[in-house]
Design a protein around this motif. Structure first.
Motif, PDB file in Angstrom:
ATOM      1  N   ILE A 108      11.561  -5.784   0.878  1.00 29.13           N
ATOM      2  CA  ILE A 108      12.216  -5.752   2.177  1.00 29.13           C
ATOM      3  C   ILE A 108      13.722  -5.662   1.945  1.00 29.13           C
ATOM      4  O   ILE A 108      14.267  -6.402   1.113  1.00 29.13           O
ATOM      5  CB  ILE A 108      11.841  -6.986   3.029  1.00 29.13           C
ATOM      6  N   GLU A 109      14.345  -4.720   2.621  1.00 31.53           N
ATOM      7  CA  GLU A 109      15.765  -4.455   2.375  1.00 31.53           C
ATOM      8  C   GLU A 109      16.511  -4.348   3.693  1.00 31.53           C
ATOM      9  O   GLU A 109      16.031  -3.732   4.641  1.00 31.53           O
ATOM     10  CB  GLU A 109      15.944  -3.144   1.601  1.00 31.53           C
ATOM     11  N   ALA A 110      17.703  -4.927   3.729  1.00 36.83           N
ATOM     12  CA  ALA A 110      18.584  -4.806   4.888  1.00 36.83           C
ATOM     13  C   ALA A 110      19.688  -3.814   4.566  1.00 36.83           C
ATOM     14  O   ALA A 110      20.267  -3.845   3.482  1.00 36.83           O
ATOM     15  CB  ALA A 110      19.181  -6.155   5.244  1.00 36.83           C
ATOM     16  N   ASP A 120       0.822  -1.216   0.000  1.00 37.39           N
ATOM     17  CA  ASP A 120       0.000   0.000   0.000  1.00 37.39           C
ATOM     18  C   ASP A 120       0.854   1.264   0.000  1.00 37.39           C
ATOM     19  O   ASP A 120       0.338   2.377   0.054  1.00 37.39           O
ATOM     20  CB  ASP A 120      -0.964   0.008   1.190  1.00 37.39           C
ATOM     21  N   GLY A 121       2.198   1.109  -0.051  1.00 36.16           N
ATOM     22  CA  GLY A 121       3.092   2.258  -0.125  1.00 36.16           C
ATOM     23  C   GLY A 121       3.692   2.674   1.203  1.00 36.16           C
ATOM     24  O   GLY A 121       4.626   3.474   1.237  1.00 36.16           O
ATOM     25  N   GLU A 122       3.177   2.163   2.296  1.00 40.80           N
ATOM     26  CA  GLU A 122       3.722   2.520   3.609  1.00 40.80           C
ATOM     27  C   GLU A 122       5.022   1.769   3.848  1.00 40.80           C
ATOM     28  O   GLU A 122       5.176   0.610   3.456  1.00 40.80           O
ATOM     29  CB  GLU A 122       2.710   2.168   4.701  1.00 40.80           C
ATOM     30  N   SER A 123       5.976   2.432   4.493  1.00 44.60           N
ATOM     31  CA  SER A 123       7.244   1.781   4.810  1.00 44.60           C
ATOM     32  C   SER A 123       7.494   1.845   6.307  1.00 44.60           C
ATOM     33  O   SER A 123       7.096   2.806   6.974  1.00 44.60           O
ATOM     34  CB  SER A 123       8.402   2.437   4.056  1.00 44.60           C
ATOM     35  N   VAL A 124       8.145   0.825   6.822  1.00 50.93           N
ATOM     36  CA  VAL A 124       8.485   0.742   8.240  1.00 50.93           C
ATOM     37  C   VAL A 124       9.957   0.392   8.338  1.00 50.93           C
ATOM     38  O   VAL A 124      10.436  -0.522   7.661  1.00 50.93           O
ATOM     39  CB  VAL A 124       7.648  -0.325   8.965  1.00 50.93           C
TER      40      VAL A 124
END
Length: 236
Positions: A202-204, A166-170
């Motif tokens: 998902i990115e580290a 939905d475009g939200e990032s955490v």
């Protein structure tokens, strides 16, 4: 979000510092919210110091490149420092580790600045490592950990960013994962459980969840924090 951004930018705001920190952290999660937040800083409706160092770190590393570029420009410094820059900064501050600091001043600064993310002698949060017992280490080593957190990053405390469909990032520490979802613990201590079916990316990062910028604290506060950790840590 409209009510939040209006409240955060209001000059007669009655939100407590902790509540404001949480709200600003929420506004960094979506590109349009983050852009509005930065516009408020740019226009002067919101003071840039109302955004904590971890907010600026998240904004500079935002998945939306426009937000990231604007944040780097508004903060008034390069998004990253070179190794030489960091070595120079550490050398400049190292004398603070070689003198006695004010323990009471250090306690107050520690409780305000450090316990947002760290636990110490049974108090505080568990976003970052528990600092209990750290007083046994030389103050010079502690200083480096505080002002240059990206020098040596434990795998468990790297910054992860999850972008939802939905475009939200955490962003925060990867606190757990299963076959169906992941848990992210953000820098306010709030846990976000996200289903894998809802994840777009998902990115580290190789960067620590601990923000940079603590070299900007008053020198007396830094010296006091070092003395407090050393004294309280040994006493415990």
């Amino acid at each position: 979000q409209g009510d939040w951004s209006s409240d955060v930018c209001s000059s007669d705001l009655s939100l407590t510092p902790a509540a404001r920190r949480t709200v600003i952290g929420t506004l960094t999660r979506r590109a349009e919210w983050a852009a509005a937040l930065l516009s408020a800083v740019e226009s002067g409706r919101l003071d840039r110091t109302d955004l904590a160092w971890d907010h600026w770190d998240q904004l500079r590393g935002h998945p939306d490149k426009g937000v990231a570029a604007k944040a780097a420009g508004l903060e008034g410094k390069k998004a990253t420092r070179t190794n030489a820059d960091m070595e120079t900064m550490v050398a400049r501050l190292m004398p603070l580790a070689n003198r006695a600091g004010d323990v009471e001043r250090g306690r107050k600064a520690f409780e305000t600045t450090c316990m947002v993310c760290h636990a110490f002698n049974g108090r505080g949060q568990h976003v970052g490592p528990d600092l209990t017992g750290m007083g046994a280490r030389p103050k010079g080593e502690l200083l480096v950990e505080i002002v240059d957190p990206n020098r040596s990053v434990e795998a468990n405390y790297r910054m992860w960013t999850v972008v939802r469909r939905d475009g939200e990032s955490v962003s925060g520490r990867l606190d757990g994962e299963t076959a169906t979802g992941v848990d992210i613990l953000d820098t306010t201590g709030q846990k976000h459980s996200i289903q894998r079916k809802d994840i777009a990316r998902i990115e580290a990062s190789q960067q620590s969840i601990m923000p940079t910028g603590f070299d900007q604290l008053p020198s007396e506060d830094l010296a006091g924090i070092l003395e407090y950790i050393a004294t309280a840590g040994r006493a415990k």
